[in-house]
Design a protein around this motif. Structure first.
Motif, PDB file in Angstrom:
ATOM      1  N   GLY A   1     -15.532 -59.485 -22.947  1.00  0.00           N
ATOM      2  CA  GLY A   1     -16.273 -59.613 -21.695  1.00  0.00           C
ATOM      3  C   GLY A   1     -16.960 -58.343 -21.259  1.00  0.00           C
ATOM      4  O   GLY A   1     -17.386 -58.228 -20.098  1.00  0.00           O
ATOM      5  N   HIS A   2     -17.127 -57.398 -22.161  1.00  0.00           N
ATOM      6  CA  HIS A   2     -17.794 -56.144 -21.818  1.00  0.00           C
ATOM      7  C   HIS A   2     -19.314 -56.255 -21.906  1.00  0.00           C
ATOM      8  O   HIS A   2     -20.034 -55.408 -21.382  1.00  0.00           O
ATOM      9  N   LEU A   3     -19.794 -57.296 -22.578  1.00  0.00           N
ATOM     10  CA  LEU A   3     -21.229 -57.521 -22.720  1.00  0.00           C
ATOM     11  C   LEU A   3     -21.584 -58.916 -22.228  1.00  0.00           C
ATOM     12  O   LEU A   3     -20.847 -59.874 -22.470  1.00  0.00           O
ATOM     13  N   ASN A   4     -22.726 -59.005 -21.552  1.00  0.00           N
ATOM     14  CA  ASN A   4     -23.265 -60.284 -21.103  1.00  0.00           C
ATOM     15  C   ASN A   4     -24.587 -60.512 -21.823  1.00  0.00           C
ATOM     16  O   ASN A   4     -25.471 -59.664 -21.803  1.00  0.00           O
ATOM     17  N   TRP A   5     -24.736 -61.674 -22.478  1.00  0.00           N
ATOM     18  CA  TRP A   5     -25.916 -61.961 -23.275  1.00  0.00           C
ATOM     19  C   TRP A   5     -26.836 -62.988 -22.630  1.00  0.00           C
ATOM     20  O   TRP A   5     -27.767 -63.475 -23.260  1.00  0.00           O
ATOM     21  N   GLU A   6     -26.592 -63.325 -21.360  1.00  0.00           N
ATOM     22  CA  GLU A   6     -27.366 -64.389 -20.727  1.00  0.00           C
ATOM     23  C   GLU A   6     -28.852 -64.063 -20.668  1.00  0.00           C
ATOM     24  O   GLU A   6     -29.707 -64.913 -20.930  1.00  0.00           O
ATOM     25  N   PHE A   7     -29.185 -62.841 -20.296  1.00  0.00           N
ATOM     26  CA  PHE A   7     -30.587 -62.415 -20.216  1.00  0.00           C
ATOM     27  C   PHE A   7     -30.814 -61.216 -21.137  1.00  0.00           C
ATOM     28  O   PHE A   7     -31.449 -60.235 -20.763  1.00  0.00           O
ATOM     29  N   GLY A   8     -30.311 -61.313 -22.349  1.00  0.00           N
ATOM     30  CA  GLY A   8     -30.331 -60.161 -23.227  1.00  0.00           C
ATOM     31  C   GLY A   8     -29.066 -59.347 -22.984  1.00  0.00           C
ATOM     32  O   GLY A   8     -28.358 -59.564 -21.999  1.00  0.00           O
ATOM     33  N   PRO A   9     -28.746 -58.411 -23.843  1.00  0.00           N
ATOM     34  CA  PRO A   9     -27.480 -57.694 -23.688  1.00  0.00           C
ATOM     35  C   PRO A   9     -27.473 -56.790 -22.461  1.00  0.00           C
ATOM     36  O   PRO A   9     -28.426 -56.057 -22.209  1.00  0.00           O
ATOM     37  N   SER A  10     -26.398 -56.873 -21.713  1.00  0.00           N
ATOM     38  CA  SER A  10     -26.213 -55.976 -20.568  1.00  0.00           C
ATOM     39  C   SER A  10     -24.717 -55.706 -20.430  1.00  0.00           C
ATOM     40  O   SER A  10     -23.879 -56.523 -20.812  1.00  0.00           O
ATOM     41  N   LEU A  11     -24.425 -54.559 -19.889  1.00  0.00           N
ATOM     42  CA  LEU A  11     -23.037 -54.155 -19.700  1.00  0.00           C
ATOM     43  C   LEU A  11     -22.475 -54.808 -18.451  1.00  0.00           C
ATOM     44  O   LEU A  11     -23.104 -54.801 -17.394  1.00  0.00           O
ATOM     45  N   THR A  12     -21.301 -55.412 -18.555  1.00  0.00           N
ATOM     46  CA  THR A  12     -20.637 -56.026 -17.407  1.00  0.00           C
ATOM     47  C   THR A  12     -19.831 -54.965 -16.661  1.00  0.00           C
ATOM     48  O   THR A  12     -19.632 -53.859 -17.159  1.00  0.00           O
ATOM     49  N   PRO A  13     -19.332 -55.288 -15.468  1.00  0.00           N
ATOM     50  CA  PRO A  13     -18.461 -54.324 -14.779  1.00  0.00           C
ATOM     51  C   PRO A  13     -17.253 -53.914 -15.616  1.00  0.00           C
ATOM     52  O   PRO A  13     -16.865 -52.742 -15.609  1.00  0.00           O
ATOM     53  N   SER A  14     -16.664 -54.853 -16.356  1.00  0.00           N
ATOM     54  CA  SER A  14     -15.521 -54.482 -17.199  1.00  0.00           C
ATOM     55  C   SER A  14     -15.981 -53.567 -18.336  1.00  0.00           C
ATOM     56  O   SER A  14     -15.229 -52.683 -18.767  1.00  0.00           O
ATOM     57  N   GLY A  15     -17.209 -53.769 -18.822  1.00  0.00           N
ATOM     58  CA  GLY A  15     -17.744 -52.894 -19.853  1.00  0.00           C
ATOM     59  C   GLY A  15     -17.973 -51.485 -19.332  1.00  0.00           C
ATOM     60  O   GLY A  15     -17.686 -50.502 -20.016  1.00  0.00           O
ATOM     61  N   THR A  16     -18.483 -51.395 -18.102  1.00  0.00           N
ATOM     62  CA  THR A  16     -18.679 -50.077 -17.483  1.00  0.00           C
ATOM     63  C   THR A  16     -17.349 -49.362 -17.310  1.00  0.00           C
ATOM     64  O   THR A  16     -17.228 -48.158 -17.570  1.00  0.00           O
ATOM     65  N   ALA A  17     -16.333 -50.123 -16.879  1.00  0.00           N
ATOM     66  CA  ALA A  17     -14.997 -49.540 -16.697  1.00  0.00           C
ATOM     67  C   ALA A  17     -14.415 -49.109 -18.041  1.00  0.00           C
ATOM     68  O   ALA A  17     -13.759 -48.059 -18.134  1.00  0.00           O
ATOM     69  N   TRP A  18     -14.655 -49.908 -19.077  1.00  0.00           N
ATOM     70  CA  TRP A  18     -14.142 -49.576 -20.412  1.00  0.00           C
ATOM     71  C   TRP A  18     -14.768 -48.279 -20.913  1.00  0.00           C
ATOM     72  O   TRP A  18     -14.079 -47.413 -21.453  1.00  0.00           O
ATOM     73  N   LEU A  19     -16.085 -48.121 -20.716  1.00  0.00           N
ATOM     74  CA  LEU A  19     -16.750 -46.885 -21.132  1.00  0.00           C
ATOM     75  C   LEU A  19     -16.215 -45.684 -20.362  1.00  0.00           C
ATOM     76  O   LEU A  19     -15.988 -44.609 -20.928  1.00  0.00           O
ATOM     77  N   ALA A  20     -16.019 -45.871 -19.059  1.00  0.00           N
ATOM     78  CA  ALA A  20     -15.492 -44.778 -18.237  1.00  0.00           C
ATOM     79  C   ALA A  20     -14.091 -44.390 -18.699  1.00  0.00           C
ATOM     80  O   ALA A  20     -13.731 -43.201 -18.730  1.00  0.00           O
ATOM     81  N   ASP A  21     -13.287 -45.396 -19.070  1.00  0.00           N
ATOM     82  CA  ASP A  21     -11.930 -45.132 -19.554  1.00  0.00           C
ATOM     83  C   ASP A  21     -11.967 -44.351 -20.866  1.00  0.00           C
ATOM     84  O   ASP A  21     -11.117 -43.490 -21.117  1.00  0.00           O
ATOM     85  N   LEU A  22     -12.970 -44.644 -21.683  1.00  0.00           N
ATOM     86  CA  LEU A  22     -13.131 -43.891 -22.929  1.00  0.00           C
ATOM     87  C   LEU A  22     -13.595 -42.460 -22.667  1.00  0.00           C
ATOM     88  O   LEU A  22     -13.378 -41.569 -23.476  1.00  0.00           O
TER      89      LEU A  22
END
Length: 244
Positions: free
Chosen positions: A148-169
């Motif tokens: 659930g880190h990527l949303n493909w509905e309108f092309g690839p975009s970072l989801t809030p969980s993806g943003t949090a995952w990157l920040a955690d990294l």
């Protein structure tokens, strides 16, 4: 009194349209095509290095490189008498990778175990200009989507969980990191490009999860990297080169 011209002339006009044939001609030579594929590693190369790679004389390599620079595919860097070339920008790199994915794949004779291993390594994980390409990159893209880190509905975009995952990294990409895709020539499927992919790739290199091979586009996945991708993204073991 002069009578009006019954057939007035149209004012001179000039229109612009893309010359796709001119672009195709730049790559319609195996030596120039080989240069562009090699330059996908993101480094700057000399004419001598590229000539050695393609099996042509430095003077022949220089002639081909001049055409690629004039055509806008490459840019040159000069330091005194020394000249290096690289791909002009990330968009050119993505175009080359996408063309490679759509090009017919020819059979290349593999005459040694070392050559066979090299071909497998390039297919598994390689530098794609400023991000990761290959089977591993497609697997990471799939895992980010499943988490659930990527949303493909309108092309690839970072989801809030993806943003949090990157920040955690510890990946810094701004408040809305840019997400693009690149068509992988190995899998003929999309892998991530853009700021998110570049930042994640740099982070993996900094942590030694991935280690560049000397003189090659290949990057090697370390044991630490296998563990990190498995635990942090749930990438299947078989996609990491480890059988269950």
């Amino acid at each position: 009194m002069t009578s009006p011209d019954p057939h007035p002339r149209e004012p001179a006009a000039e229109a612009r349209e893309p010359d796709l044939a001119a672009l195709a001609a730049l790559l319609a030579d195996r030596t120039r095509a080989a240069f562009c594929l090699a330059l996908l590693d993101g480094r700057a190369w000399t004419a001598t290095e590229l000539g050695r790679l393609a099996g042509v004389a430095p003077s022949t390599a220089t002639s081909h490189l001049n055409r690629l620079v004039a055509g806008g595919l490459l840019t040159e860097e000069r330091a005194g008498r020394h000249r290096h070339v690289r791909l002009a920008d990330p968009g050119i790199a993505e175009m080359i990778e996408a063309l490679a994915a759509r090009a017919p794949h020819t059979h290349v004779p593999v005459r040694s175990l070392a050559a066979a291993r090299r071909h497998r390594a390039v297919a598994f994980a390689r530098v794609c200009y400023d991000h990761l390409g290959g089977t591993l990159s497609v697997a990471l893209t799939d895992a980010m989507t499943e988490r659930g880190h990527l949303n493909w509905e309108f092309g690839p975009s970072l989801t809030p969980s993806g943003t949090a995952w990157l920040a955690d990294l510890g990946v810094r990409g701004g408040t809305t990191p840019h997400v693009r895709t690149c068509l992988d020539w190995t899998e003929r499927r999309l892998h991530l490009a853009g700021a998110v992919a570049a930042g994640t790739f740099r982070h993996a290199l900094d942590r030694s999860w991935l280690v560049p091979a000397e003189g090659s586009r290949v990057v090697r996945l370390t044991e630490e990297g296998r563990e990190a991708f498995r635990l942090r993204l749930g990438v299947p073991r078989e996609a990491l080169g480890v059988a269950d």
